[in-house]
Every structure is written in structure tokens, then in C-alpha cells.
Motif scaffolding. Sequence first.
Motif, PDB file in Angstrom:
ATOM      1  N   VAL A  56      -6.058  12.499  -2.445  1.00  0.00           N
ATOM      2  CA  VAL A  56      -6.202  11.081  -2.795  1.00  0.00           C
ATOM      3  C   VAL A  56      -7.170  10.396  -1.822  1.00  0.00           C
ATOM      4  N   GLU A  57      -6.975  10.620  -0.509  1.00  0.00           N
ATOM      5  CA  GLU A  57      -7.803   9.880   0.451  1.00  0.00           C
ATOM      6  C   GLU A  57      -9.278  10.293   0.396  1.00  0.00           C
ATOM      7  N   THR A  58      -9.536  11.502  -0.100  1.00  0.00           N
ATOM      8  CA  THR A  58     -10.933  11.938  -0.187  1.00  0.00           C
ATOM      9  C   THR A  58     -11.523  11.723  -1.585  1.00  0.00           C
ATOM     10  N   ASN A  86     -12.173   6.132   3.350  1.00  0.00           N
ATOM     11  CA  ASN A  86     -11.185   6.957   4.039  1.00  0.00           C
ATOM     12  C   ASN A  86     -11.399   6.774   5.534  1.00  0.00           C
ATOM     13  N   MET A  87     -10.791   5.717   6.079  1.00  0.00           N
ATOM     14  CA  MET A  87     -10.988   5.366   7.492  1.00  0.00           C
ATOM     15  C   MET A  87      -9.684   4.844   8.070  1.00  0.00           C
ATOM     16  N   THR A  88      -9.657   4.774   9.418  1.00  0.00           N
ATOM     17  CA  THR A  88      -8.402   4.487  10.094  1.00  0.00           C
ATOM     18  C   THR A  88      -8.022   3.022  10.178  1.00  0.00           C
ATOM     19  N   SER A  89      -8.926   2.167  10.592  1.00  0.00           N
ATOM     20  CA  SER A  89      -8.486   0.831  10.992  1.00  0.00           C
ATOM     21  C   SER A  89      -7.996   0.019   9.789  1.00  0.00           C
ATOM     22  N   LEU A  90      -7.514  -1.164  10.039  1.00  0.00           N
ATOM     23  CA  LEU A  90      -6.954  -1.986   8.964  1.00  0.00           C
ATOM     24  C   LEU A  90      -7.259  -3.455   9.232  1.00  0.00           C
ATOM     25  N   ILE A 136      -8.132   3.605   3.261  1.00  0.00           N
ATOM     26  CA  ILE A 136      -6.947   4.423   3.005  1.00  0.00           C
ATOM     27  C   ILE A 136      -6.947   5.597   3.973  1.00  0.00           C
ATOM     28  N   GLU A 137      -5.741   5.988   4.399  1.00  0.00           N
ATOM     29  CA  GLU A 137      -5.662   7.136   5.289  1.00  0.00           C
ATOM     30  C   GLU A 137      -4.291   7.787   5.217  1.00  0.00           C
ATOM     31  N   ALA A 138      -4.279   9.132   5.199  1.00  0.00           N
ATOM     32  CA  ALA A 138      -3.032   9.893   5.321  1.00  0.00           C
ATOM     33  C   ALA A 138      -2.645   9.833   6.797  1.00  0.00           C
ATOM     34  N   ARG A 139      -1.504   9.238   7.089  1.00  0.00           N
ATOM     35  CA  ARG A 139      -1.190   8.964   8.494  1.00  0.00           C
ATOM     36  C   ARG A 139      -0.685  10.189   9.245  1.00  0.00           C
ATOM     37  N   SER A 140      -0.269  11.261   8.548  1.00  0.00           N
ATOM     38  CA  SER A 140       0.252  12.426   9.277  1.00  0.00           C
ATOM     39  C   SER A 140      -0.839  13.040  10.153  1.00  0.00           C
ATOM     40  N   ARG A 141      -2.087  12.759   9.801  1.00  0.00           N
ATOM     41  CA  ARG A 141      -3.215  13.233  10.605  1.00  0.00           C
ATOM     42  C   ARG A 141      -3.072  12.785  12.066  1.00  0.00           C
ATOM     43  N   TRP A 142      -2.625  11.541  12.274  1.00  0.00           N
ATOM     44  CA  TRP A 142      -2.469  11.015  13.628  1.00  0.00           C
ATOM     45  C   TRP A 142      -1.030  11.082  14.110  1.00  0.00           C
ATOM     46  N   GLU A 143      -0.097  10.871  13.166  1.00  0.00           N
ATOM     47  CA  GLU A 143       1.284  10.651  13.592  1.00  0.00           C
ATOM     48  C   GLU A 143       2.165  11.882  13.432  1.00  0.00           C
ATOM     49  N   GLY A 144       1.620  12.971  12.855  1.00  0.00           N
ATOM     50  CA  GLY A 144       2.356  14.222  12.720  1.00  0.00           C
ATOM     51  C   GLY A 144       3.649  14.058  11.943  1.00  0.00           C
ATOM     52  N   ALA A 145       4.703  14.708  12.432  1.00  0.00           N
ATOM     53  CA  ALA A 145       5.968  14.767  11.701  1.00  0.00           C
ATOM     54  C   ALA A 145       6.731  13.447  11.725  1.00  0.00           C
ATOM     55  N   ARG A 146       6.191  12.454  12.444  1.00  0.00           N
ATOM     56  CA  ARG A 146       6.853  11.150  12.511  1.00  0.00           C
ATOM     57  C   ARG A 146       6.817  10.417  11.160  1.00  0.00           C
ATOM     58  N   VAL A 147       5.870  10.803  10.314  1.00  0.00           N
ATOM     59  CA  VAL A 147       5.748  10.164   8.996  1.00  0.00           C
ATOM     60  C   VAL A 147       5.859  11.246   7.919  1.00  0.00           C
ATOM     61  N   PRO A 148       6.262  10.889   6.691  1.00  0.00           N
ATOM     62  CA  PRO A 148       6.267  11.881   5.613  1.00  0.00           C
ATOM     63  C   PRO A 148       4.851  12.445   5.433  1.00  0.00           C
ATOM     64  N   LEU A 163      -8.027   3.712  -7.271  1.00  0.00           N
ATOM     65  CA  LEU A 163      -6.797   4.431  -6.908  1.00  0.00           C
ATOM     66  C   LEU A 163      -6.272   5.282  -8.061  1.00  0.00           C
ATOM     67  N   GLU A 164      -6.318   4.704  -9.256  1.00  0.00           N
ATOM     68  CA  GLU A 164      -5.818   5.416 -10.437  1.00  0.00           C
ATOM     69  C   GLU A 164      -6.622   6.698 -10.658  1.00  0.00           C
ATOM     70  N   ARG A 165      -7.923   6.590 -10.472  1.00  0.00           N
ATOM     71  CA  ARG A 165      -8.773   7.761 -10.649  1.00  0.00           C
ATOM     72  C   ARG A 165      -8.459   8.808  -9.571  1.00  0.00           C
ATOM     73  N   ALA A 166      -8.281   8.351  -8.325  1.00  0.00           N
ATOM     74  CA  ALA A 166      -7.973   9.290  -7.231  1.00  0.00           C
ATOM     75  C   ALA A 166      -6.623   9.955  -7.450  1.00  0.00           C
ATOM     76  N   LEU A 167      -5.635   9.186  -7.938  1.00  0.00           N
ATOM     77  CA  LEU A 167      -4.307   9.770  -8.206  1.00  0.00           C
ATOM     78  C   LEU A 167      -4.390  10.716  -9.392  1.00  0.00           C
ATOM     79  N   GLY A 168      -5.324  10.448 -10.299  1.00  0.00           N
ATOM     80  CA  GLY A 168      -5.515  11.309 -11.461  1.00  0.00           C
ATOM     81  C   GLY A 168      -6.063  12.677 -11.091  1.00  0.00           C
ATOM     82  N   ALA A 169      -6.642  12.785  -9.892  1.00  0.00           N
ATOM     83  CA  ALA A 169      -7.179  14.086  -9.431  1.00  0.00           C
ATOM     84  C   ALA A 169      -6.062  15.027  -8.964  1.00  0.00           C
TER      85      ALA A 169
END
Length: 291
Positions: free
Chosen positions: A232-234, A241-245, A252-264, A284-290
Motif C-alpha cells: 500500500v505505502e509503495t 511514502n514519507m515519515t513526517s506528518l 503514508i508510512e508503515a510504522r513497523s519500519r521504525w517501531e518494530g514489534a511495538r506496532v501491528p 488510497l482505493e487504488r493502492a488497496l486494490g493492489a
Amino acid sequence: MAEAERRLGELDHGEALLFSSGMAACTSVVLALLSPGQTVALAEGAYYGTGAMLDELRRWGIERVEFDQTGAPPDGVDLVWLEAPSNPFLTMPRFDAAAAHPARVVCDSTAATPLHVRPLELGCDIAVHSATKYLAGHDDALLGAVVCKESTDAARLLEFRSRTGPVPAADTAWLLLRGLETLEVRVTRQSQTAGTIAERLARHAAVRVVRHPGFGGLLSFDVADAGAARTVETSTELIANMTSLGGVTSRIEARSRWEGARVPPGLLRLSVGLEDPEDLWHDLERALGAL
Ligand SMILES: *Cc1c(COP(=O)(O)O)cnc(C)c1O
């Protein structure tokens, strides 16, 4: 800098001091107001950098325990640290239970901004912000703020800042002043769009959980696993696909990249910008469709 501090103090109804980053503000609060042997009660699921900072300060004798901020803080701690809403779990603290605690209460209200949450009015002693995010608002300034209810706390933090040096540059403070001019229109629009997107995500078959407190431009949602989150993020095109907010463009970012097992493993954090809500949803719909 003095003018930016005055404006922030007005917004949060206290005495504001600027620091060179959000983390410099958070670290200064702990070092200036606590002593070795004292303990911080940190909200579970709070910004991972705050936990990492407290891990670093353990060598200097500051202990930490974690607690569920939707209930009361534990007894016997010297500082209570809330986050409204927590990043990336988006829980809200129980302010009345924290305010009843005898220790000083700090609330990191970066993700809410003073538009939605004013911690000092809710019984907290100190509000902290990463002004890097919504307050400056354009991903071009690194800045933090501490807003105190008590003048004695503000005086102590000013003394600490002068003696140790985490002072922002004047041109960065100017970027904050510029950002504050549009804070209300930016955050109002980001909140509305985030609300719409959260509702639609909750109805999407590939989405397991959606977290949004009902206000603010930050939300998170879970897809099946780390691989799905990566897809999805790619796959988004409009959403970077970047970190800050907290900026004007969505990220958008998959947070496990930084936070490991602390997040799903499938948790994606989305910071909603000022783009057209329908364009964001289609992306988003298109990315989720992938998936
Ligand atoms: C980003 C962030 C911080 C740290 O701020 P920096 O300005 O990046 O140092 C602290 N708290 C929260 C909730 C944040 O999102």
C-alpha cells in the motif's frame, strides 16, 4: 522568537517557550523538572521517540513506567506524560484522572494542535508540541514548544534552555509565525478530510482497523500484514511514502519500519494534507486494490 512564543502562549493559554526541535522540548522538560531517582509514567503507545529519549535518560537516573492513558496514571510517579491523541495509536488520555494525580502532568498535543485540545484548560501543567508538524505546517522547519501553566515552570525551563542551548534560530521561529497564520484553515480542512477517509477506510474489505479520534489530520489503519502494508505505502501516487506528518501534502508510512514489534506489522499511519479529498480517496482505493 518572542513574537512566535507570545502567539503560541495565546493559543494554548499559558507561557510558551520555543526549542530547537520537538525532541529538544520533550528532553528539556524531563531534565529541567526532574532529578535522578525520579520516575515518569509514560502513556502506552505514545510517540516512540519519547520512549527512546527516556531510555537514554535512564543512565542519568530517570526511570519510566508505562500506563494506559485511557485510565488513571499509577501512584508514586513524579511526572505523568500524556499524548493527545497518541501517535500512531490515536488514543485520547483521560484528562480528569491525570489532573487528579499529585505529580506534574505533561501532555504532548502535537497531533491535536491547540485548535482541538488545550491541555492546560484540561488540568495539565505543561503542553508540549513538535512545532515541526502542524504548527509550522509546511515540512520546512524543525521546532519544538513547551507551554506552561505555572510561571515558575516557565522560568525554570527558560533558565535550563539558556544554560544548555536548545534554542531555535530566529528564521525558524519566523517560519512558525507564518504557519500559525493558516493553522486554523489547514487543520480544519485536514480534520474534515481525515474524517471522510477514516469512514471510507472502515468500510473497505482490506482494512482491519481504523484509528481516528474524530478530529485532526492524523489517522492510522491496519492491513493484513507487513507485506500488505509495504504494497500500500509503495502504491500510492498522490500520497507520498514519507515519515513526517502535519504538512500540507499527505504522507503514508508503515510504522513497523521504525517501531518494530511495538506496532501491528500491518499498521499504516496517514497524515492527511490539503489535497482534494476525492483525489486522496481514489489514490488510497487504488493502492488497496493492489493487495
Ligand atoms: C514528531 C513528534 C515529536 C518530535 O518532534 P521533532 O520536532 O521531530 O523533534 C514529539 N512528539 C510527537 C507526538 C511527534 O509526532
